[in-house]
Design a protein around this motif. Sequence first.
Motif, PDB file in Angstrom:
ATOM      1  N   ASP A 188      17.496   6.439  19.296  1.00  0.00           N
ATOM      2  CA  ASP A 188      16.044   6.179  19.810  1.00  0.00           C
ATOM      3  C   ASP A 188      15.090   7.207  19.514  1.00  0.00           C
ATOM      4  OD1 ASP A 188      16.602   3.441  19.817  1.00  0.00           O
ATOM      5  OD2 ASP A 188      16.474   3.341  22.158  1.00  0.00           O
ATOM      6  N   GLU A 189      15.416   8.177  20.392  1.00  0.00           N
ATOM      7  CA  GLU A 189      14.420   9.474  20.384  1.00  0.00           C
ATOM      8  C   GLU A 189      14.411  10.078  19.021  1.00  0.00           C
ATOM      9  OE1 GLU A 189      14.194  13.818  22.517  1.00  0.00           O
ATOM     10  OE2 GLU A 189      16.194  13.056  22.268  1.00  0.00           O
ATOM     11  N   ASN A 190      15.201  10.040  18.075  1.00  0.00           N
ATOM     12  CA  ASN A 190      15.047  10.641  16.670  1.00  0.00           C
ATOM     13  C   ASN A 190      14.161   9.731  15.928  1.00  0.00           C
ATOM     14  OD1 ASN A 190      15.735  12.460  14.713  1.00  0.00           O
ATOM     15  ND2 ASN A 190      17.217  11.118  13.836  1.00  0.00           N
ATOM     16  N   MET A 191      14.376   8.328  15.916  1.00  0.00           N
ATOM     17  CA  MET A 191      13.626   7.307  15.231  1.00  0.00           C
ATOM     18  C   MET A 191      12.421   7.295  15.804  1.00  0.00           C
ATOM     19  SD  MET A 191      16.548   4.435  14.725  1.00  0.00           S
ATOM     20  CE  MET A 191      15.292   3.164  14.364  1.00  0.00           C
ATOM     21  N   TYR A 192      11.915   7.491  17.083  1.00  0.00           N
ATOM     22  CA  TYR A 192      10.574   7.460  17.346  1.00  0.00           C
ATOM     23  C   TYR A 192       9.817   8.612  16.910  1.00  0.00           C
ATOM     24  CZ  TYR A 192      10.828   2.811  19.746  1.00  0.00           C
ATOM     25  OH  TYR A 192      10.883   1.539  20.057  1.00  0.00           O
ATOM     26  N   ASP A 193      10.574   9.684  17.217  1.00  0.00           N
ATOM     27  CA  ASP A 193       9.927  11.033  17.018  1.00  0.00           C
ATOM     28  C   ASP A 193       9.699  11.143  15.472  1.00  0.00           C
ATOM     29  OD1 ASP A 193      10.042  11.804  19.667  1.00  0.00           O
ATOM     30  OD2 ASP A 193      11.438  13.330  19.303  1.00  0.00           O
ATOM     31  N   PHE A 194      10.413  10.694  14.516  1.00  0.00           N
ATOM     32  CA  PHE A 194      10.238  10.759  13.309  1.00  0.00           C
ATOM     33  C   PHE A 194       9.119   9.758  12.909  1.00  0.00           C
ATOM     34  CE2 PHE A 194      12.737  10.253   8.989  1.00  0.00           C
ATOM     35  CZ  PHE A 194      11.599  10.786   8.420  1.00  0.00           C
ATOM     36  N   LYS A 229       7.474  10.115   3.053  1.00  0.00           N
ATOM     37  CA  LYS A 229       7.161   8.739   3.749  1.00  0.00           C
ATOM     38  C   LYS A 229       8.221   7.970   3.087  1.00  0.00           C
ATOM     39  CE  LYS A 229       2.790   7.296   3.088  1.00  0.00           C
ATOM     40  NZ  LYS A 229       1.358   7.159   2.859  1.00  0.00           N
ATOM     41  N   ASP A 230       8.447   8.204   1.505  1.00  0.00           N
ATOM     42  CA  ASP A 230       9.653   7.403   1.080  1.00  0.00           C
ATOM     43  C   ASP A 230      10.958   7.684   1.816  1.00  0.00           C
ATOM     44  OD1 ASP A 230       8.016   6.490  -1.019  1.00  0.00           O
ATOM     45  OD2 ASP A 230       8.458   8.015  -2.360  1.00  0.00           O
ATOM     46  N   MET A 231      11.289   9.039   2.298  1.00  0.00           N
ATOM     47  CA  MET A 231      12.570   9.241   2.760  1.00  0.00           C
ATOM     48  C   MET A 231      12.458   8.474   4.387  1.00  0.00           C
ATOM     49  SD  MET A 231      13.628  13.289   3.746  1.00  0.00           S
ATOM     50  CE  MET A 231      13.215  13.638   1.952  1.00  0.00           C
ATOM     51  N   TYR A 232      11.357   8.392   5.000  1.00  0.00           N
ATOM     52  CA  TYR A 232      11.319   7.680   6.339  1.00  0.00           C
ATOM     53  C   TYR A 232      11.493   6.230   5.984  1.00  0.00           C
ATOM     54  CZ  TYR A 232       9.251   5.170  10.106  1.00  0.00           C
ATOM     55  OH  TYR A 232       9.082   4.417  11.029  1.00  0.00           O
ATOM     56  N   ILE A 233      11.091   5.573   4.806  1.00  0.00           N
ATOM     57  CA  ILE A 233      11.596   4.079   4.406  1.00  0.00           C
ATOM     58  C   ILE A 233      12.764   4.256   4.250  1.00  0.00           C
ATOM     59  CG2 ILE A 233      11.183   2.207   2.899  1.00  0.00           C
ATOM     60  CD1 ILE A 233       8.774   2.503   5.063  1.00  0.00           C
ATOM     61  N   ASP A 287      -1.639   3.217   8.241  1.00  0.00           N
ATOM     62  CA  ASP A 287      -1.159   3.403   6.858  1.00  0.00           C
ATOM     63  C   ASP A 287      -0.482   1.847   6.428  1.00  0.00           C
ATOM     64  OD1 ASP A 287       0.983   3.666   4.527  1.00  0.00           O
ATOM     65  OD2 ASP A 287       0.381   5.767   5.026  1.00  0.00           O
ATOM     66  N   ASP A 288      -1.208   1.226   5.675  1.00  0.00           N
ATOM     67  CA  ASP A 288      -1.154  -0.178   5.157  1.00  0.00           C
ATOM     68  C   ASP A 288       0.197  -0.107   4.339  1.00  0.00           C
ATOM     69  OD1 ASP A 288      -3.467  -1.116   6.399  1.00  0.00           O
ATOM     70  OD2 ASP A 288      -4.526  -0.969   4.707  1.00  0.00           O
ATOM     71  N   ASP A 289       0.179   0.998   3.387  1.00  0.00           N
ATOM     72  CA  ASP A 289       1.713   1.109   2.671  1.00  0.00           C
ATOM     73  C   ASP A 289       2.909   0.897   3.562  1.00  0.00           C
ATOM     74  OD1 ASP A 289      -0.126   0.498   0.360  1.00  0.00           O
ATOM     75  OD2 ASP A 289       0.148   2.819   0.003  1.00  0.00           O
ATOM     76  N   LEU A 290       2.872   1.746   4.449  1.00  0.00           N
ATOM     77  CA  LEU A 290       4.090   1.910   5.348  1.00  0.00           C
ATOM     78  C   LEU A 290       4.350   0.846   6.103  1.00  0.00           C
ATOM     79  CD1 LEU A 290       4.115   5.637   6.738  1.00  0.00           C
ATOM     80  CD2 LEU A 290       5.856   4.488   5.121  1.00  0.00           C
ATOM     81  N   CYS A 291       3.302   0.050   6.413  1.00  0.00           N
ATOM     82  CA  CYS A 291       3.477  -1.300   7.474  1.00  0.00           C
ATOM     83  C   CYS A 291       3.967  -2.334   6.520  1.00  0.00           C
ATOM     84  CB  CYS A 291       2.068  -1.506   7.974  1.00  0.00           C
ATOM     85  SG  CYS A 291       1.436  -0.697   9.115  1.00  0.00           S
ATOM     86  N   LYS A 292       3.664  -2.323   5.168  1.00  0.00           N
ATOM     87  CA  LYS A 292       4.051  -3.404   4.351  1.00  0.00           C
ATOM     88  C   LYS A 292       5.484  -3.304   3.969  1.00  0.00           C
ATOM     89  CE  LYS A 292      -0.555  -4.219   2.111  1.00  0.00           C
ATOM     90  NZ  LYS A 292      -1.422  -3.953   0.968  1.00  0.00           N
ATOM     91  N   GLU A 293       5.784  -1.938   3.939  1.00  0.00           N
ATOM     92  CA  GLU A 293       7.398  -1.574   3.581  1.00  0.00           C
ATOM     93  C   GLU A 293       8.113  -1.825   4.674  1.00  0.00           C
ATOM     94  OE1 GLU A 293       8.784  -0.452   0.797  1.00  0.00           O
ATOM     95  OE2 GLU A 293       6.921  -0.808  -0.256  1.00  0.00           O
ATOM     96  N   LEU A 294       7.651  -1.638   6.022  1.00  0.00           N
ATOM     97  CA  LEU A 294       8.408  -1.970   7.157  1.00  0.00           C
ATOM     98  C   LEU A 294       8.547  -3.615   7.329  1.00  0.00           C
ATOM     99  CD1 LEU A 294       6.968   0.330   9.662  1.00  0.00           C
ATOM    100  CD2 LEU A 294       9.364   0.542   8.692  1.00  0.00           C
ATOM    101  N   ALA A 295       7.371  -4.306   6.963  1.00  0.00           N
ATOM    102  CA  ALA A 295       7.640  -5.791   6.984  1.00  0.00           C
ATOM    103  C   ALA A 295       8.539  -6.247   5.897  1.00  0.00           C
ATOM    104  CB  ALA A 295       6.282  -6.353   6.571  1.00  0.00           C
ATOM    105  N   LYS A 296       8.702  -5.562   4.761  1.00  0.00           N
ATOM    106  CA  LYS A 296       9.560  -5.937   3.560  1.00  0.00           C
ATOM    107  C   LYS A 296      11.030  -5.875   4.005  1.00  0.00           C
ATOM    108  CE  LYS A 296       7.222  -4.311  -0.501  1.00  0.00           C
ATOM    109  NZ  LYS A 296       7.221  -3.717  -1.537  1.00  0.00           N
ATOM    110  N   ILE A 297      11.158  -4.794   4.856  1.00  0.00           N
ATOM    111  CA  ILE A 297      12.478  -4.629   5.394  1.00  0.00           C
ATOM    112  C   ILE A 297      13.057  -5.747   6.150  1.00  0.00           C
ATOM    113  CG2 ILE A 297      13.985  -3.283   6.728  1.00  0.00           C
ATOM    114  CD1 ILE A 297      12.106  -0.507   5.717  1.00  0.00           C
ATOM    115  N   ILE A 298      12.318  -6.303   7.254  1.00  0.00           N
ATOM    116  CA  ILE A 298      12.422  -7.126   8.172  1.00  0.00           C
ATOM    117  C   ILE A 298      12.667  -8.503   7.360  1.00  0.00           C
ATOM    118  CG2 ILE A 298      11.352  -8.476  10.081  1.00  0.00           C
ATOM    119  CD1 ILE A 298       9.976  -6.007  10.788  1.00  0.00           C
ATOM    120  N   SER A 299      12.052  -8.715   6.285  1.00  0.00           N
ATOM    121  CA  SER A 299      11.803 -10.009   5.633  1.00  0.00           C
ATOM    122  C   SER A 299      12.868 -10.063   4.489  1.00  0.00           C
ATOM    123  CB  SER A 299      10.541 -10.475   5.317  1.00  0.00           C
ATOM    124  OG  SER A 299       9.962  -9.630   4.230  1.00  0.00           O
TER     125      SER A 299
END
Length: 155
Positions: free
Chosen positions: A70-76, A101-105, A138-150
């Motif tokens: 958790d710490e690593n993911m939240y800090d990142f 940002k790509d690395m993060y996704i 950051d709209d693009d990152l939010c969209k990418e996170l939503a894509k991962i979930i769906s």
Amino acid sequence: MPLIELGGTGIFASNSFWSIVLGVMPPEEGEPKKQIMEIIRKDETKHKIEGIMRLTQVADSITKRNDFNDENMYDFTYAIRQLIRYVFDDQKALNALNGLKDMYIDFITEYYYHSLEFGKKEEARKKLEMFGEILKEDDDLCKELAKIISYKPLN
């Protein structure tokens, strides 16, 4: 690299790397923290880009470890948010941040995949939603996170 010289190679084996970034760009709210960000935001574009490139190089090694605590993911996540704020209104520096940002996704996608393998889908979904809230600027990152979930093949 200055970060490695300061922190030693132990940086790669712990969560301290993102803590260093957040130490320079504190994620907390409040007037003193805003003033710190305003001061560092005045860096020249070339210095912003150089710093982001160094961070990206070190992050590449760190993210390959697949350390999903958790710490690593939240800090990142918070570090990405602070870097987005750091390059605000500087298109060249913002473009330099795209690799990180790509690395993060990729890192978050890998986390989600591993979570599904271990039957922790709901927990992972909640974390990704929280990360989306943290990164709402950051709209693009939010969209990418939503894509991962769906993404159907993962679910």
